[in-house]
Structures are given as C-alpha cells and as structure tokens.
Design a protein around this motif. Structure first.
Motif, mmCIF file in Angstrom:
data_model
loop_
_atom_site.group_PDB
_atom_site.id
_atom_site.type_symbol
_atom_site.label_atom_id
_atom_site.label_comp_id
_atom_site.label_asym_id
_atom_site.label_seq_id
_atom_site.Cartn_x
_atom_site.Cartn_y
_atom_site.Cartn_z
ATOM 1 N N ILE A 1 18.179 16.612 -14.405
ATOM 2 C CA ILE A 1 17.884 16.890 -12.997
ATOM 3 C C ILE A 1 19.146 17.280 -12.247
ATOM 4 O O ILE A 1 19.125 18.168 -11.394
ATOM 5 C CB ILE A 1 17.182 15.680 -12.342
ATOM 6 C CG1 ILE A 1 15.802 15.531 -12.990
ATOM 7 C CG2 ILE A 1 17.047 15.848 -10.846
ATOM 8 C CD1 ILE A 1 15.088 14.254 -12.682
ATOM 9 N N GLU A 2 20.247 16.632 -12.625
ATOM 10 C CA GLU A 2 21.520 16.989 -12.007
ATOM 11 C C GLU A 2 21.889 18.437 -12.328
ATOM 12 O O GLU A 2 22.422 19.167 -11.491
ATOM 13 C CB GLU A 2 22.627 16.031 -12.468
ATOM 14 C CG GLU A 2 22.572 14.652 -11.839
ATOM 15 C CD GLU A 2 22.635 14.710 -10.311
ATOM 16 O OE1 GLU A 2 23.515 15.389 -9.744
ATOM 17 O OE2 GLU A 2 21.766 14.069 -9.672
ATOM 18 N N LYS B 1 19.744 20.541 -10.252
ATOM 19 C CA LYS B 1 20.263 20.499 -8.881
ATOM 20 C C LYS B 1 21.430 21.469 -8.726
ATOM 21 O O LYS B 1 21.490 22.241 -7.753
ATOM 22 C CB LYS B 1 20.765 19.060 -8.595
ATOM 23 C CG LYS B 1 20.185 18.405 -7.383
ATOM 24 C CD LYS B 1 20.500 16.920 -7.392
ATOM 25 C CE LYS B 1 21.753 16.616 -6.595
ATOM 26 N NZ LYS B 1 22.058 15.159 -6.624
ATOM 27 N N THR C 1 29.203 10.291 -9.019
ATOM 28 C CA THR C 1 28.743 9.390 -7.958
ATOM 29 C C THR C 1 29.761 8.272 -7.737
ATOM 30 O O THR C 1 29.639 7.500 -6.799
ATOM 31 C CB THR C 1 27.400 8.745 -8.337
ATOM 32 O OG1 THR C 1 27.533 8.169 -9.622
ATOM 33 C CG2 THR C 1 26.293 9.757 -8.327
ATOM 34 N N LEU D 1 24.418 11.813 -1.081
ATOM 35 C CA LEU D 1 23.048 11.415 -1.419
ATOM 36 C C LEU D 1 22.054 12.542 -1.167
ATOM 37 O O LEU D 1 21.254 12.906 -2.020
ATOM 38 C CB LEU D 1 22.662 10.189 -0.612
ATOM 39 C CG LEU D 1 21.250 9.698 -0.836
ATOM 40 C CD1 LEU D 1 21.099 9.122 -2.243
ATOM 41 C CD2 LEU D 1 20.856 8.651 0.207
ATOM 42 N N TYR E 1 20.329 16.034 -0.693
ATOM 43 C CA TYR E 1 20.398 17.306 -1.406
ATOM 44 C C TYR E 1 21.058 18.388 -0.542
ATOM 45 O O TYR E 1 21.912 19.137 -1.012
ATOM 46 C CB TYR E 1 18.989 17.710 -1.838
ATOM 47 C CG TYR E 1 18.918 19.051 -2.526
ATOM 48 C CD1 TYR E 1 19.594 19.267 -3.730
ATOM 49 C CD2 TYR E 1 18.188 20.108 -1.970
ATOM 50 C CE1 TYR E 1 19.527 20.494 -4.359
ATOM 51 C CE2 TYR E 1 18.121 21.331 -2.601
ATOM 52 C CZ TYR E 1 18.798 21.524 -3.796
ATOM 53 O OH TYR E 1 18.748 22.730 -4.422
ATOM 54 N N LYS F 1 23.264 4.620 -8.461
ATOM 55 C CA LYS F 1 23.542 5.732 -7.548
ATOM 56 C C LYS F 1 23.077 7.068 -8.118
ATOM 57 O O LYS F 1 22.508 7.896 -7.386
ATOM 58 C CB LYS F 1 25.056 5.814 -7.248
ATOM 59 C CG LYS F 1 25.450 5.019 -6.024
ATOM 60 C CD LYS F 1 26.938 4.969 -5.869
ATOM 61 C CE LYS F 1 27.422 5.940 -4.803
ATOM 62 N NZ LYS F 1 28.892 5.797 -4.607
ATOM 63 N N SER F 2 23.318 7.293 -9.387
ATOM 64 C CA SER F 2 22.960 8.582 -9.990
ATOM 65 C C SER F 2 21.475 8.879 -9.894
ATOM 66 O O SER F 2 21.091 9.926 -9.365
ATOM 67 C CB SER F 2 23.426 8.631 -11.445
ATOM 68 O OG SER F 2 24.816 8.561 -11.469
ATOM 69 N N ARG G 1 20.379 9.770 -6.466
ATOM 70 C CA ARG G 1 20.673 11.148 -6.066
ATOM 71 C C ARG G 1 19.631 12.113 -6.626
ATOM 72 O O ARG G 1 19.176 13.017 -5.944
ATOM 73 C CB ARG G 1 22.076 11.525 -6.539
ATOM 74 C CG ARG G 1 23.081 11.272 -5.468
ATOM 75 C CD ARG G 1 24.412 10.776 -5.953
ATOM 76 N NE ARG G 1 25.185 10.293 -4.804
ATOM 77 C CZ ARG G 1 24.932 9.161 -4.169
ATOM 78 N NH1 ARG G 1 23.942 8.377 -4.568
ATOM 79 N NH2 ARG G 1 25.652 8.798 -3.129
ATOM 80 N N SER G 2 19.267 11.883 -7.873
ATOM 81 C CA SER G 2 18.228 12.724 -8.469
ATOM 82 C C SER G 2 16.915 12.576 -7.715
ATOM 83 O O SER G 2 16.240 13.558 -7.420
ATOM 84 C CB SER G 2 18.015 12.338 -9.937
ATOM 85 O OG SER G 2 19.224 12.496 -10.640
ATOM 86 N N SER H 1 16.504 11.680 -4.666
ATOM 87 C CA SER H 1 16.633 12.327 -3.354
ATOM 88 C C SER H 1 16.429 13.835 -3.489
ATOM 89 O O SER H 1 15.701 14.451 -2.700
ATOM 90 C CB SER H 1 18.018 12.026 -2.784
ATOM 91 O OG SER H 1 18.177 12.634 -1.531
ATOM 92 N N ALA H 2 17.034 14.417 -4.540
ATOM 93 C CA ALA H 2 16.907 15.856 -4.755
ATOM 94 C C ALA H 2 15.455 16.219 -5.044
ATOM 95 O O ALA H 2 14.914 17.172 -4.464
ATOM 96 C CB ALA H 2 17.806 16.277 -5.899
ATOM 97 N N LEU H 3 14.844 15.419 -5.940
ATOM 98 C CA LEU H 3 13.457 15.715 -6.311
ATOM 99 C C LEU H 3 12.531 15.641 -5.106
ATOM 100 O O LEU H 3 11.661 16.507 -4.913
ATOM 101 C CB LEU H 3 12.987 14.746 -7.392
ATOM 102 C CG LEU H 3 13.560 15.013 -8.788
ATOM 103 C CD1 LEU H 3 13.297 13.838 -9.704
ATOM 104 C CD2 LEU H 3 12.960 16.295 -9.369
ATOM 105 N N SER I 1 13.355 16.082 -2.019
ATOM 106 C CA SER I 1 13.658 17.239 -1.177
ATOM 107 C C SER I 1 12.952 18.501 -1.703
ATOM 108 O O SER I 1 12.384 19.269 -0.944
ATOM 109 C CB SER I 1 15.156 17.500 -1.143
ATOM 110 O OG SER I 1 15.806 16.444 -0.525
#
Lengths: 133, 583
Positions: free
Chosen positions: A13-14, A17, A86, A109, A111, B376-377, B380-381, B383-385, B387
């Motif tokens: 996913i990163e 992103k 992170t 945090l 996007y 945390k990682s 973040r994923s 949050s992105a998903l 969004s």
C-alpha cells in the motif's frame, strides 16, 4: 530528462501511495521498487537510479544495512538516498546521517500531507544539477 | 758454842716449818676456793645447758610451726628421695607422709618437665649453682597435674658436697590457667577479628581454644533451629585429620546428649564424669569429662562450644569461665558475620532487582518504541486507503457517509497522536543524556516564538532565566509541555502565562503560572499519570504531556508540584538541581 527513482519499501500500500503521489506530479518519472535491501542493491547495479527513497523497517536486509552497503560501493555511493519512514526515533535519524543520507522524511499521517511532501522533494531534486548529470 | 749454833739452827727450822705450815694452809684455802668456784661454774654450766636445751627446743618448735603452717610446700630431698615434707606440700600433691617417703622427685614430675629439672639438679651437684627457680608440673595422687613455681636450694656438707636439697613449691595452676585463658581469649579475638565467614570463625575458635588451653579437643556445633538439629562445623583434635575437614561429621537433635541439652537450655554444662551421665554420646572415643557452653545471639542458642577430656574431673571453673568468655566473643563475631551476610545478601538482592528493573525498563521502552512504530505504518496506510475510497467515491455517498469518513479520519488522527505520545514518553530515558551549558532564557524565548499562541494570550518571563548545565532537549520538552498545557486549558479573555525562577543555594525553583481553568486538588496527583486527561472527549489531549514532564523531572532528580483550584488558574512549581545528576 526522465528521473529514475528507486523506492525500497516492503509494504504494498505504501508503494501504491508513493506511485499515486508521483502520478499527481506532472513530470516524467520512472519508478523502480524493491521489497528489501538485497533486491535494491541488485536493482541499483542494473538500473542506476537517480534517487533512492528508503524505508527503514524491512525484512531480510533493513534500510540502514542497505544504506551501508550502498555507501561502501564505489559505483553507487554517489546516488542520493533519502529515508522515508514513520520513525522519528533519534537513534534512527542519527545513525542514518552517520552513514550518509540526502534527507530524512517522516511520513505524515494524512495522505494529502504526504502527497504535498513528496511533491516538494521531487521538485527539489528535479532542479538539482546532480540528478540532471 | 755449838749449842748456840744448834739453837739457832733449831729456830731456823721451826720458822721454816711454820712457814711451810702457813703455805700449806694457804694452798688449801686456795684449793677450797677453786673447788667452790668450779662447783659454781659447773652449776652455771648446767643451768646454761638447760637454758640452751630449752631454747633449742623452742626454736625447733617455732621452725616446725613455720614450716608446717606455710602455704608454700616445703620438701627436703636427698639424692632424689623425699625425706621430709611439710603439710602444704602433702596437701598440694595429695599424698600422705608415708606415701611420699616411697616416692622420688622423678615420680611426681611431669615427664615433659623432667629434662629441665634434672639439668638444674646436675648443676646443683657440681656446684655451678646453689639454687634455682623453675615452673614445673607435678603429678598429684589423683593423676591430675598442677603447675608449681619451684625454688630449690642446695645444702652442702663441710666438704661442700651436695647433701640435701630444700624445695619450696607454690601452686600457681589457677593463676597460670587464668593467664593462659586470658591469653587464649586475646589471641582468639585477634584471630577472628574482621572474619565474617561463619565457617572461618568456627575453625579459628576451635583451633585457638584447643591450642592455647592445651585441650584434647574442641568442637563447634551450629544450631539449625528450623530442622531442630545441630551439626559440627569445626573440630580440633581427633576429629580433624588435617586442614579444615571433619571426619564423620556428627549431627545431633536439639535436646539430645550433653551438647543437645546445652542447645536446648542455653545453660553451660560441666560434666566431671561422663560415665555417670546417661546423656553422654560417644563421638570418636569415650572421654571422661566434658565442658559444653552455648553461643547465644539475641537470646537464641546459635551454637555450642564443646570440649571433652580423657581424664575425669579435668575441667574446672576457670575452663568454664574461659569457655563462657569465648562463647560471648564468638556470639559477637557471629552476630556481626550474620548481619554482614544479611546485609550483603540484601545488597546483592537489591542489585539484582535493580539490574532486572533497569532491564525491564529498557525492554518496556524498546517495546513501546517498536510497537508504536509498527502501529504507525499501518495507520498511515489506513489513512491513505480511507482517503482514496473517499476520493474515488464521494459523489456516490450521501452527506452522512461523507461526514462519517471525516470522523473516521479524525479517529485515525487521534490514534496517531496517542502513538506519538507513547513514543515521546518512552524515549525519555537515560540514553542520550548528555549535558551542556543551556541558556534557558534563550531556549524558552525561542520556544515561545515558535509555538502557536492565540492573539489574546500574553506570555511573560518575569525574571531572566538562568544558564546552567543540563540537557537542552529534555529542558525544551519540559517547558514546551508545561507552556502548551497552560495555553490549551485557558479560556480566559485576558489569558496570561507567567514564567518565573528563584535561585536557591543548590537549585532553581521555576514556576509557570496561568489564569486558566484550574485543576481540582483531587486531581493534582492523577494528572501526572500516563494517559490521564481530565476532559473526556478532548480530541487534542492525549494525556501524555504532564507524564512526560514528570518523567523528565524524575530523570533530573528534581521535584514538581502545583497549586491550583478549579476555575482559579494553576501554578506549576518545579525545582531542578544546579548540578545535573550523573546518569
């Protein structure tokens, strides 16, 4: 001039992103990706990227180990590498700078914020002589 | 003519005759006088003789009285045979006159003292010396030995040959024992001084006691109160071959045997004849007398000093006193040793705990760090998903769903705040603790410029803050958290924060005063605990700030407290030492 960027990151996913963020930037960029340090070194040798974004936590060979290997390689050591992580742990930051990095980015945090940061960094490197060669 | 002549002659004769008669008478007179004188002299002589005799008798009686009443033993010997002895001598050695007369000096002298004794006598015989003084041991009739100061004088005949010897003896056994006992105790106290090993002390006591008192053996028992048993820990004599080992260590239940009885009662036992004591337990050899004295610490018998002797009636009061003294000495030393051992044990226990605690602390911090980063990682994923889904589909969702997406993201934000809080809190530790000169005034002024301060707010530094040796980063965290708090919890229209510092001899007392909402005293302690926040639905509050403050203060070895009332503002006080503790 087409920029080749290597992202060393084990999380899918990163990676997605990162790709999505770069899509929003209107410049031709080639993205290479590696899931760990070992793969990354091989890719560096074959493709010689202009820039490396590096996650710290990865299986097999972690970010700092890869960084050491990179900086000890006469051919590859001039490639600027930036940490994209992170972790804002002091030790991690110190150690990374000791080995030699071109920047340390703590992933925000949100996007939106992430996209904004990546954009700024890419833009910086796009106007940089070193990358232009 | 002739007649005349004759007449003359006759006259002459007559006169001569008269003269002769006269002379004879005179001589007779003289003789008579002389005879009388002689008689008188004879009479005088007789009376003098009588007087002399009486005098002699008197002196002899006096001498006898002196000799017989003397506390010194006096003996006359001829060629080693005992001729005459006074009462004291008989009493000291326990023999009757008749018995004594059958004995020689050799018979009553301790075999170890015989050589020296004979050496002196030889010198007396060859005339090198006329008298000598030595301390020697005599064998009493009951078989016991006594130590006597012996003074021997030679009596010689006209030609100077040794005829008799007069010996004066004084029983110094008791005083000698006293001296020996004192010496033993002294030597013992020196030898166990500074020793804190129970085993070492026991062996020193056993060895010293036996050696210096000339005992056949000396055994130290220790009492195990829990098991109700006693064990030999040190033994000098038959029991040990060499070094610090005991052959066939004997274990006795408390209350059994003479030693066991002493352990039970705490009273010393002096047994003159063990064959008459049914409690007696045979260890190596049967011995006829025994002395056992308890070692008492804090009213508890912790050990027993025991000695046995092959002869009956061997031990006396002096032995008992000495053993009691040694037991006291041992008790004191054991007590020291025990408390030292305890202290050491608690010290090592403490150190172990401390190391363990430190380790678990480090582990906990590492754990918090690792977990937080790992959390945390994916956050973040996520949050992105969220969004992306929202971005791609927001025109398909109704207003409420779009709103919920926003709420979802806010919760993710809150989660991130908390994780950051944990990270910050756990990163405050001893590592990276470097201290340098910190200009606190500059530090705080810069900080005030950097943090967001609403317009109606005024922040003042009342007195110039000091420059002192400390950790810049941690001081920054400390002030930032406190100032942020003061700003966050203030809805006063004329909000203000006043920072002040008072210098004390060894420390600085800082205060940060606000006119905000205040804190109810019942929460004054709670607010420093991790994740404690007083407003339940506060999106910005993580409850970490003040616990970070507290942790830094603790690390600096300082103090923090507050004065506040609900609705009347808060003043935080904290004191920092001028010399930062070495971490």
């Amino acid at each position: 001039m087409r920029l080749t960027i290597l992202l060393v990151e084990d999380d899918e996913i990163e990676l997605l992103k990162f790709k999505k963020a770069l899509n929003k930037i209107n410049s031709p960029i080639k993205i290479l990706s590696a899931k760990n340090g070992e793969e990354a070194i091989q890719l560096c040798e074959t493709s010689l990227p202009n820039l490396i974004f590096l996650d710290l936590k990865m299986p097999k060979m972690n970010g700092l180990e890869f960084l050491s290997l990179l900086k000890n390689n006469e051919e590859l050591k001039s490639i600027p590498a930036m940490i994209l992580t992170t972790s804002n742990n002091h030790n991690d930051i110190n150690n990374a700078y000791k080995i030699g990095i071109a920047g340390y980015i703590v992933k925000p945090l949100r996007y939106d914020a992430y996209v904004a940061q990546i954009k700024k960094v890419i833009e910086y490197w796009c106007i940089n002589e070193l990358v232009k060669r | 003519m002739q007649t005349q002549m004759q007449k003359n002659e006759i006259e002459d004769l007559k006169s001569a005759l008269r003269k002769a008669e006269l002379a004879r008478k005179k001589a007779e007179q003289i003789l008579g006088d002389k005879n009388f004188e002689l008689h008188k002299t004879n009479q005088k002589l007789a009376s003098t003789n009588k007087m002399m005799e009486a005098l002699l008798n008197d002196q002899s009686t006096q001498l006898n009285a002196i000799v017989n009443n003397s506390s010194l033993g006096i003996v006359l010997t001829e060629k080693g045979n005992l001729i005459k002895a006074n009462n004291a001598f008989k009493k000291i050695l326990g023999y009757s006159e008749i018995e004594l007369k059958k004995l020689t000096i050799k018979d009553i002298t301790h075999k170890d003292d015989l050589f020296n004794s004979l050496k002196y006598i030889k010198k007396l015989e060859n005339g090198t010396i006329n008298d000598f003084l030595m301390k020697k041991r005599y064998r009493r009739k009951d078989g016991n030995y006594i130590i006597c100061k012996t003074n021997v004088t030679a009596i010689r005949d006209a030609k100077g040959r040794l005829k008799y010897q007069v010996a004066l003896i004084e029983d110094v056994t008791v005083s000698e024992q006293h001296v020996n006992m004192l010496k033993a105790i002294n030597l013992l106290s020196v030898s166990i001084l500074g020793k804190n090993d129970l085993f070492d002390i026991s062996w020193e006591i056993a060895k010293n006691t036996a050696n210096h008192l000339g005992l056949e053996d000396c055994v130290i028992y220790t009492v195990d109160i829990k098991k109700k048993m006693m064990t030999q820990v040190a033994a000098y004599g038959d029991k040990n071959s060499e070094g610090y080992t005991i052959k066939n260590i004997l274990t006795i239940p408390i209350g059994k045997g003479i030693v066991g009885t002493v352990a039970l009662t705490g009273k010393a036992e002096l047994i003159n004849d063990t064959t008459l004591d049914e409690r007696y337990i045979v260890d190596c050899n049967v011995r006829c007398s025994e002395l056992a004295v308890p070692i008492i610490v804090n009213n508890k018998v912790i050990g027993v000093i025991d000695s046995e002797h092959s002869e009956k009636n061997y031990f006396n009061k002096v032995h008992l006193d000495t053993f009691t003294n040694i037991a006291n000495l041992a008790a004191a030393q054991f007590n020291n040793a025990i408390s030292l051992l305890k202290e050491e044990a608690s010290k090592t226990e403490k150190n172990k705990l401390l190391i363990k605690l430190e380790k678990s602390n480090i582990e906990l911090n590492n754990f918090a760090q690792v977990v937080s980063h790992d959390l945390k990682s994916p956050l973040r994923s996520m949050s992105a998903l969220i969004s992306w889904i929202h971005e791609d589909n927001h025109y398909l969702f109704n207003h409420e769903t779009n709103d919920n997406f926003e709420k979802l993201l806010k919760k993710v934000d809150k989660m991130d705040h908390l994780i950051n809080g944990i990270l910050k809190y756990s990163s405050i530790d001893k590592t990276n603790f470097t201290s340098q000169n910190v200009d606190l005034h500059e530090l705080v002024t810069d900080m005030i410029d950097l943090i967001y301060i609403p317009n109606h707010f005024s922040i003042k530094i009342k007195t110039k803050l000091p420059t002192f040796k400390s950790n810049k980063f941690k001081l920054q965290q400390l002030f930032q958290n406190l100032i942020s708090n003061a700003i966050k919890y203030n809805n006063n229209k004329k909000a203000e924060v006043i920072i002040d510092c008072v210098e004390k001899p060894k420390s600085y007392l800082f205060s940060i005063k606000d006119n905000g909402i205040g804190i109810d005293p019942k929460y004054h302690k709670k607010i420093f605990e991790v994740f404690e926040t007083l407003e339940e639905s506060d999106e910005n509050s993580t409850g970490i700030g003040l616990s970070i403050v507290k942790k830094i203060i603790t690390l600096f070895d300082g103090k923090i407290w507050l004065e506040s009332k609900f609705g009347a503002g808060t003043t935080f006080f904290f004191e920092l030492k001028k010399d930062t503790p070495k971490v």
